[in-house]
Design an enzyme around this catalytic site. Structure first.
Site, PDB file in Angstrom:
ATOM      1  N   GLY A 137       0.813  -1.209   0.000  1.00  0.00           N
ATOM      2  CA  GLY A 137       0.000   0.000   0.000  1.00  0.00           C
ATOM      3  C   GLY A 137       0.848   1.261   0.000  1.00  0.00           C
ATOM      4  N   TYR A 138       0.296   2.309   0.580  1.00  0.00           N
ATOM      5  CA  TYR A 138       0.960   3.615   0.624  1.00  0.00           C
ATOM      6  C   TYR A 138       2.254   3.563   1.432  1.00  0.00           C
ATOM      7  CZ  TYR A 138      -3.112   5.826  -1.457  1.00  0.00           C
ATOM      8  OH  TYR A 138      -4.108   6.195  -2.324  1.00  0.00           O
ATOM      9  N   GLY A 163       3.954   0.299   2.445  1.00  0.00           N
ATOM     10  CA  GLY A 163       4.817  -0.794   1.996  1.00  0.00           C
ATOM     11  C   GLY A 163       5.502  -0.509   0.667  1.00  0.00           C
ATOM     12  N   ARG A 222      -3.649  -4.484  -7.553  1.00  0.00           N
ATOM     13  CA  ARG A 222      -2.601  -3.610  -7.006  1.00  0.00           C
ATOM     14  C   ARG A 222      -1.216  -4.056  -7.455  1.00  0.00           C
ATOM     15  NH1 ARG A 222      -2.933  -0.706  -1.085  1.00  0.00           N
ATOM     16  NH2 ARG A 222      -3.986   1.035  -2.031  1.00  0.00           N
ATOM     17  N   PRO A 231      -7.315  -0.592   9.872  1.00  0.00           N
ATOM     18  CA  PRO A 231      -8.309   0.490   9.967  1.00  0.00           C
ATOM     19  C   PRO A 231      -8.975   0.525  11.349  1.00  0.00           C
ATOM     20  CG  PRO A 231      -9.186  -1.367   8.704  1.00  0.00           C
ATOM     21  CD  PRO A 231      -7.774  -1.717   9.059  1.00  0.00           C
ATOM     22  N   THR A 289       0.635   0.914  11.472  1.00  0.00           N
ATOM     23  CA  THR A 289       0.352   1.611  12.734  1.00  0.00           C
ATOM     24  C   THR A 289      -0.528   0.709  13.564  1.00  0.00           C
ATOM     25  OG1 THR A 289       0.315   3.680  11.572  1.00  0.00           O
ATOM     26  CG2 THR A 289      -0.628   3.680  13.755  1.00  0.00           C
ATOM     27  N   LEU A 297       0.772  16.159  15.985  1.00  0.00           N
ATOM     28  CA  LEU A 297       0.641  16.933  14.742  1.00  0.00           C
ATOM     29  C   LEU A 297      -0.824  17.317  14.521  1.00  0.00           C
ATOM     30  CD1 LEU A 297       3.052  14.877  12.444  1.00  0.00           C
ATOM     31  CD2 LEU A 297       3.396  17.229  13.226  1.00  0.00           C
ATOM     32  N   CYS A 330      -4.176   8.309   8.734  1.00  0.00           N
ATOM     33  CA  CYS A 330      -3.506   8.158  10.030  1.00  0.00           C
ATOM     34  C   CYS A 330      -4.090   8.988  11.164  1.00  0.00           C
ATOM     35  CB  CYS A 330      -2.029   8.512   9.886  1.00  0.00           C
ATOM     36  SG  CYS A 330      -1.112   7.244   9.032  1.00  0.00           S
ATOM     37  N   ARG A 378      -8.700  26.300   2.535  1.00  0.00           N
ATOM     38  CA  ARG A 378      -7.261  26.135   2.811  1.00  0.00           C
ATOM     39  C   ARG A 378      -6.530  27.461   2.824  1.00  0.00           C
ATOM     40  NH1 ARG A 378      -5.790  20.820   4.295  1.00  0.00           N
ATOM     41  NH2 ARG A 378      -7.226  19.419   3.273  1.00  0.00           N
TER      42      ARG A 378
HETATM   43  C1  UDX Z   1       0.806  11.944   8.584  1.00  0.00           C
HETATM   44  C2  UDX Z   1       2.137  12.217   9.305  1.00  0.00           C
HETATM   45  O1  UDX Z   1       2.614  13.525   8.955  1.00  0.00           O
HETATM   46  C3  UDX Z   1       3.167  11.168   8.941  1.00  0.00           C
HETATM   47  O2  UDX Z   1       4.350  11.353   9.689  1.00  0.00           O
HETATM   48  C4  UDX Z   1       2.588   9.780   9.233  1.00  0.00           C
HETATM   49  O3  UDX Z   1       3.491   8.776   8.830  1.00  0.00           O
HETATM   50  C5  UDX Z   1       1.263   9.583   8.523  1.00  0.00           C
HETATM   51  O4  UDX Z   1       0.357  10.638   8.876  1.00  0.00           O
HETATM   52  P1  UDX Z   1      -0.134  12.336   6.128  1.00  0.00           P
HETATM   53  O5  UDX Z   1      -1.446  11.965   6.718  1.00  0.00           O
HETATM   54  O6  UDX Z   1       0.307  11.670   4.878  1.00  0.00           O
HETATM   55  O7  UDX Z   1       1.042  12.083   7.192  1.00  0.00           O
HETATM   56  O8  UDX Z   1      -0.119  13.915   5.823  1.00  0.00           O
HETATM   57  P2  UDX Z   1       0.176  15.236   6.669  1.00  0.00           P
HETATM   58  O9  UDX Z   1       1.050  16.095   5.853  1.00  0.00           O
HETATM   59  O10 UDX Z   1       0.621  14.945   8.047  1.00  0.00           O
HETATM   60  O11 UDX Z   1      -1.255  15.935   6.722  1.00  0.00           O
HETATM   61  C6  UDX Z   1      -2.346  15.398   7.440  1.00  0.00           C
HETATM   62  C7  UDX Z   1      -3.560  16.281   7.320  1.00  0.00           C
HETATM   63  O12 UDX Z   1      -3.379  17.493   8.056  1.00  0.00           O
HETATM   64  C8  UDX Z   1      -3.860  16.708   5.873  1.00  0.00           C
HETATM   65  O13 UDX Z   1      -5.244  16.654   5.655  1.00  0.00           O
HETATM   66  C9  UDX Z   1      -3.344  18.129   5.808  1.00  0.00           C
HETATM   67  O14 UDX Z   1      -3.963  18.898   4.820  1.00  0.00           O
HETATM   68  C10 UDX Z   1      -3.677  18.605   7.221  1.00  0.00           C
HETATM   69  N1  UDX Z   1      -2.869  19.755   7.654  1.00  0.00           N
HETATM   70  C11 UDX Z   1      -1.515  19.644   7.770  1.00  0.00           C
HETATM   71  C12 UDX Z   1      -3.504  20.963   7.954  1.00  0.00           C
HETATM   72  O15 UDX Z   1      -4.722  21.066   7.851  1.00  0.00           O
HETATM   73  N2  UDX Z   1      -2.746  22.015   8.368  1.00  0.00           N
HETATM   74  C13 UDX Z   1      -1.391  21.951   8.502  1.00  0.00           C
HETATM   75  O16 UDX Z   1      -0.778  22.964   8.891  1.00  0.00           O
HETATM   76  C14 UDX Z   1      -0.752  20.713   8.193  1.00  0.00           C
HETATM   77  P1  ADP Z   2      -1.167   1.766   4.286  1.00  0.00           P
HETATM   78  O1  ADP Z   2      -1.586   3.185   4.015  1.00  0.00           O
HETATM   79  O2  ADP Z   2      -0.997   1.477   5.764  1.00  0.00           O
HETATM   80  O3  ADP Z   2      -0.014   1.306   3.482  1.00  0.00           O
HETATM   81  P2  ADP Z   2      -2.994   0.386   2.480  1.00  0.00           P
HETATM   82  O4  ADP Z   2      -4.438   0.067   2.683  1.00  0.00           O
HETATM   83  O5  ADP Z   2      -2.585   1.348   1.428  1.00  0.00           O
HETATM   84  O6  ADP Z   2      -2.454   0.866   3.911  1.00  0.00           O
HETATM   85  O7  ADP Z   2      -2.168  -0.954   2.219  1.00  0.00           O
HETATM   86  C1  ADP Z   2      -2.328  -2.131   2.916  1.00  0.00           C
HETATM   87  C2  ADP Z   2      -2.237  -3.283   1.913  1.00  0.00           C
HETATM   88  O8  ADP Z   2      -2.181  -4.520   2.652  1.00  0.00           O
HETATM   89  C3  ADP Z   2      -3.437  -3.408   0.967  1.00  0.00           C
HETATM   90  O9  ADP Z   2      -2.995  -3.329  -0.372  1.00  0.00           O
HETATM   91  C4  ADP Z   2      -4.042  -4.799   1.287  1.00  0.00           C
HETATM   92  O10 ADP Z   2      -4.533  -5.478   0.139  1.00  0.00           O
HETATM   93  C5  ADP Z   2      -2.832  -5.523   1.874  1.00  0.00           C
HETATM   94  N1  ADP Z   2      -3.176  -6.659   2.738  1.00  0.00           N
HETATM   95  C6  ADP Z   2      -4.103  -6.717   3.719  1.00  0.00           C
HETATM   96  N2  ADP Z   2      -4.109  -7.935   4.301  1.00  0.00           N
HETATM   97  C7  ADP Z   2      -3.148  -8.670   3.679  1.00  0.00           C
HETATM   98  C8  ADP Z   2      -2.652 -10.014   3.821  1.00  0.00           C
HETATM   99  N3  ADP Z   2      -3.139 -10.844   4.754  1.00  0.00           N
HETATM  100  N4  ADP Z   2      -1.662 -10.442   2.989  1.00  0.00           N
HETATM  101  C9  ADP Z   2      -1.150  -9.592   2.048  1.00  0.00           C
HETATM  102  N5  ADP Z   2      -1.566  -8.316   1.874  1.00  0.00           N
HETATM  103  C10 ADP Z   2      -2.548  -7.860   2.669  1.00  0.00           C
END
Ligand code: UDX
Ligand code: ADP
Length: 456
Positions: free
Chosen positions: A10-11, A13, A38, A89, A129, A224, A273, A430
């Site tokens: 995913g995002y 891995g 994927r 999730p 996470t 954050l 997250c 924004r």
């Molecule tokens: C976050 C953490 O930053 C990262 O370290 C962790 O691994 C995953 O979660 P991400 O969710 O990808 O990363 O994006 P991030 O840049 O943190 O933004 C999160 C949200 O906060 C977004 O919707 C962004 O638009 C919002 N944000 C961020 C604000 O609204 N204001 C700000 O000043 C900063």
């Molecule tokens: P993240 O943002 O944490 O990377 P994603 O939802 O983008 O989360 O990625 C998680 C990936 O893990 C998905 O592509 C999903 O298909 C995969 N996945 C979930 N369960 C298993 C499993 N048992 N074996 C292999 N892949 C899996």
């Protein structure tokens, strides 16, 4: 040479393993996922996620020492180091519903590893996470199994942010590795540290115990998100008092003790997250008998929901409390710029509320339209998706800016104004657009945490 496996493409891995493969050419990295579509995308130039710079890194290593496949069981057989980055999730049913982590994918993975591993020593690296103490639970599953393999579970949370993943992976503020506090645990943590040491300075690689590492990930995201909710709460106060949120953010951010980042007021934070991790953190506090701490963290999410609703209420109020039949164009659906990810995007809530008022909602996003379609497929109402931003705004009553894509600042707003219904309204979720310029063109402009610019 080691056989390194990552379960979950995913995002997290995908980009992380591409970066390890790029920097550690002597190791073979296999990434597996149960989702065939994927994996097919990872094996093409049409990657399953949009991330600036990612394709270059993937291209460099793919077929050399980076491989994507779906045969999870077979891949586990050869692996000596297994990263687990499956999704965790928020649980939507039973005990802890709406707060706790849903660990079904994670537990299935632990059992897959147990059933298929063949190497005498395997290091399992937790990348998803997870709430604290799950590395311990994973270790227990391994101990109870019949495998002759010796497992060591290491926590290595990922701190990359979407949209800047490659930059964050290339120059991480720190790499955190939590290991069990015994000789095997320390050795396992050191093995993982050595991978990162190929490109990350040693002083930025932090070794801790497992629980500190797990908890740090939740706390970093919670802190954050808390900054965003704090500044968003102040944006509301600015609107009442005629202070300017950007001036306030700048003034407080110049205090080195506070710092300038994460002080941008917004329609609300999103992403996979923040809400999830804070809810986990809050649930953990509750579970460990700390209800006040649980309420404190939960309030960060409440303020976020309140802020999204405030944005909606502002539109409703300025449209004389009637949106039925009016066209509202949402610019942006992703939870932030430079990603196609819409998980927990404030756009989803906003759209739902607008449709609830029987508005006609048009959505534009340069990278997230496909995900937007999936998010909204069950939603009742008049919603359409438009690839051409100018067409999306033709005949619209309201432009609602949700995502701060750079290209939105460059639009021809004279052209847009001429094609919109008058009076034309801009609600900038924004503070991304040039408000004075829009006002001069003729728009009524409603920024966040600032005095609105109204034509009459
Ligand atoms: C976050 C953490 O930053 C990262 O370290 C962790 O691994 C995953 O979660 P991400 O969710 O990808 O990363 O994006 P991030 O840049 O943190 O933004 C999160 C949200 O906060 C977004 O919707 C962004 O638009 C919002 N944000 C961020 C604000 O609204 N204001 C700000 O000043 C900063
Ligand atoms: P993240 O943002 O944490 O990377 P994603 O939802 O983008 O989360 O990625 C998680 C990936 O893990 C998905 O592509 C999903 O298909 C995969 N996945 C979930 N369960 C298993 C499993 N048992 N074996 C292999 N892949 C899996």
């Amino acid at each position: 040479m080691s056989n390194i496996l990552c379960i979950g493409a995913g995002y997290v891995g995908g980009p992380t393993m591409a970066m390890i493969a790029k920097n550690c050419p002597e190791h073979k990295i296999t990434v597996v996922d149960i989702n065939q579509e994927r994996i097919d995308c990872w094996n093409s130039d049409d990657l399953p996620i949009y991330e600036p710079g990612l394709l270059d890194v993937v291209r460099l290593a793919r077929g050399r020492n980076l491989f994507f496949q779906t045969d999870v069981a077979q891949a586990i057989t050869d692996a000596e180091i297994i990263f687990v980055s499956v999704n965790t999730p928020t649980k939507m049913f039973g005990e802890g519903a709406g707060k706790a982590a849903d660990l079904q994918f994670w537990e299935k993975t632990a059992r897959d590893i147990l059933d298929n591993c063949r190497k005498p020593n395997v290091i399992v690296v937790e990348k998803s996470t997870l709430p604290v103490r799950t590395a311990e639970a994973m270790a227990k599953i391994f101990q109870l199994g019949k495998s002759s393999t010796k497992f060591s579970v290491v926590s290595n949370p990922e701190f990359l942010a979407e949209g800047t993943a490659i930059e964050d992976l290339t120059n991480p503020d720190r790499v955190l590795i939590g290991g069990e506090q015994n000789e095997i645990g320390r050795k396992a943590a050191e093995t993982v540290a050595e991978l990162y040491a190929h490109w990350v300075p040693r002083e930025n690689i932090l070794l801790t115990n497992v629980w500190s590492s797990e908890l740090s990930k939740l706390v970093a995201n919670a802190m954050l998100a808390q900054r965003v909710s704090s500044i968003n709460s102040i944006s509301a106060l600015c609107e009442r008092t005629e202070a300017d949120i950007e001036e306030v953010s700048k003034a407080i951010g110049m205090d080195t003790r506070i710092g300038a980042k994460f002080l941008e007021a917004s329609i609300g934070f999103g992403g996979s997250c923040f809400s999830k991790d804070i809810l986990h953190l809050s649930y953990l506090c509750e579970y460990y008998g700390l209800p006040e701490a649980a309420d404190y963290w939960a309030s960060v999410v409440h303020i976020n929901e309140w802020q999204i609703n405030r944005f909606f209420q502002k539109i409703l109020h300025e449209q004389f409390y009637t949106l039925a039949g009016k066209t509202i164009t949402m610019l942006g659906f992703a939870f932030k710029q430079d990603t196609g990810d819409t998980r927990d995007s404030p756009a989803i809530q906003l759209c739902k509320k607008l449709l609830g008022e029987h508005a006609k909602v048009r959505i534009h996003d340069p990278k997230a339209l496909e995900n937007a379609r999936i998010d909204l497929k069950e939603m009742q109402g008049d919603v359409s998706f438009e690839e051409d931003v100018y067409k999306a705004l033709e005949g619209a009553h309201v432009l609602a800016l949700v995502t701060q894509w750079a290209e939105y600042r460059e639009l021809d707003f004279e052209r847009i104004y001429n094609k919109m219904v008058k009076p034309a309204f801009v609600f900038d979720g924004r503070n991304h657009l040039e408000h004075e310029k829009l006002f001069e063109i003729g728009f009524n402009v409603f920024p966040l945490g600032k005095v609105p610019l109204k034509q009459v």
